[in-house]
Design an enzyme around this catalytic site. Structure first.
Site, PDB file in Angstrom:
ATOM      1  N   LEU A  33       0.726  -1.108   0.102  1.00  0.00           N
ATOM      2  CA  LEU A  33       0.085  -0.020   0.107  1.00  0.00           C
ATOM      3  C   LEU A  33       0.821   1.415  -0.149  1.00  0.00           C
ATOM      4  O   LEU A  33       1.905   1.304   0.571  1.00  0.00           O
ATOM      5  CB  LEU A  33      -0.893  -0.008   1.227  1.00  0.00           C
ATOM      6  CG  LEU A  33      -1.834  -1.293   1.488  1.00  0.00           C
ATOM      7  CD1 LEU A  33      -2.666  -1.345   2.595  1.00  0.00           C
ATOM      8  CD2 LEU A  33      -2.724  -1.336   0.200  1.00  0.00           C
ATOM      9  N   HIS A  37      -3.656   4.247  -2.049  1.00  0.00           N
ATOM     10  CA  HIS A  37      -4.547   3.478  -1.311  1.00  0.00           C
ATOM     11  C   HIS A  37      -4.964   4.026  -0.075  1.00  0.00           C
ATOM     12  O   HIS A  37      -6.265   4.013   0.385  1.00  0.00           O
ATOM     13  CB  HIS A  37      -3.689   2.004  -0.955  1.00  0.00           C
ATOM     14  CG  HIS A  37      -3.308   1.464  -2.035  1.00  0.00           C
ATOM     15  ND1 HIS A  37      -1.883   1.167  -2.530  1.00  0.00           N
ATOM     16  CD2 HIS A  37      -3.983   0.573  -2.968  1.00  0.00           C
ATOM     17  CE1 HIS A  37      -1.930   0.444  -3.271  1.00  0.00           C
ATOM     18  NE2 HIS A  37      -3.025  -0.013  -4.083  1.00  0.00           N
ATOM     19  N   SER A 186       2.277   0.579  -6.750  1.00  0.00           N
ATOM     20  CA  SER A 186       3.098  -0.316  -6.055  1.00  0.00           C
ATOM     21  C   SER A 186       4.314  -0.645  -7.091  1.00  0.00           C
ATOM     22  O   SER A 186       5.429  -0.952  -6.684  1.00  0.00           O
ATOM     23  CB  SER A 186       2.216  -1.575  -5.988  1.00  0.00           C
ATOM     24  OG  SER A 186       1.292  -1.318  -5.072  1.00  0.00           O
TER      25      SER A 186
END
Ligand code: PAF
Length: 280
Positions: A33, A37, A186
């Site tokens: 995360l 997020h 990510s």
């Protein structure tokens, strides 16, 4: 925050929340995360008193040769971040829990799944839609939140939810960016320091292209897009697509120029594939 790896336990906990009349907001993720997020988690609190997140790296949406094995799995750090963001329940199943038998039933999205991302990642959106429907069935949220960075994914999930009559409100949230404009992802962790320094060029290029289209008109889109792609190539990018499309269906702009447009792009720096978009 409570973490559940089993669907039955998650359902039991959520049943209690529903019995108390609490609405449920849900943010599905593949973990690792970042601030993007966390912004979704924070927004989720404004939609419902109970916030559920999921962390599951979904094999079904990765093609052969893609980064399924390499995808960063950081559950402990993710748990700490989610707890700090006030998430109430985390669903973190393993593959056996979500796919206890080979998946034979799929959500096969229409034509939209084959455009743009779908052309370069065949089967990707079938995998996304199938797992999102399964996660929706496990959590049964009232509201679900997704980032606009995955523009096509958001469109597809909205359409699936509408057409399959799922009683879930889908909220799209603006892309969160680093100070230099790079969209948080990510996959940014795959970039070398030199690639990280180069990476903001993608968003800069989208902004320059938008400004040029607004200046020169939609008649110039083809030439301007080719020039933008060439500029990326000169700086070492290998572009899968850089395209101006209609926001409504991601088709090329209609000749009457009446539709709202979006610039969508996927391009590689070294072995890292970055995607971004910008509405016009
Ligand atoms: O956007 C993602 O992280 C994934 O595609 C999703 C929606 C969690 C499905 O695996």
């Amino acid at each position: 925050m409570q973490t559940f790896s089993r669907i039955a336990d998650l359902r039991q906990a959520l049943q209690q929340k529903r019995a108390q009349g609490e609405k449920i907001a849900f943010v599905p993720t593949m973990g690792n995360l970042h601030e993007g997020h966390i912004a979704l988690m924070q927004a989720a609190h404004t939609h419902a008193p109970t916030v559920v997140a999921s962390v599951f790296v979904n094999r079904l949406q990765f093609g052969p040769g893609e980064d399924f094995d390499q995808y960063p799995r950081t559950l402990q750090e993710d748990q700490a971040k989610l707890a700090a963001a006030g998430v109430h329940l985390l669903f973190a199943p393993d593959e056996r829990e979500l796919y206890p038998e080979p998946q034979g039933y799929f959500v096969d999205p229409p034509e939209l799944q084959h455009l743009l991302e779908g052309e370069f990642r065949p089967g990707h959106f079938r995998g996304v839609a199938t797992v999102v429907l399964k996660l929706f069935n496990a959590v049964q949220p009232n509201v679900a939140l997704f980032g606009k960075k995955d523009y096509q994914q958001l469109m597809l999930i909205r359409a699936m939810t509408r057409q399959l009559l799922l009683p879930i409100e889908i909220i799209g949230m603006d892309t969160v960016r680093a100070e230099d404009g790079l969209a948080l992802s990510s996959r940014n962790s795959y970039l070398s320091p030199a690639e990280r320094a180069e990476a903001p060029r993608l968003y800069r290029t989208l902004n320059e292209l938008r400004a040029a289209i607004l200046r020169d008109g939609t008649g110039a889109i083809e030439a301007l897009t080719a020039a933008a792609q060439e500029n990326l190539a000169q700086h070492g990018w290998k572009t899968d697509y850089l395209a101006v499309r209609q926001q409504s269906d991601l088709h090329p702009p209609s000749p009457d120029g009446a539709q709202k447009l979006v610039i969508v792009a996927a391009s590689r720096l070294g072995s890292t594939r970055l995607i971004d978009n910008l509405e016009i």
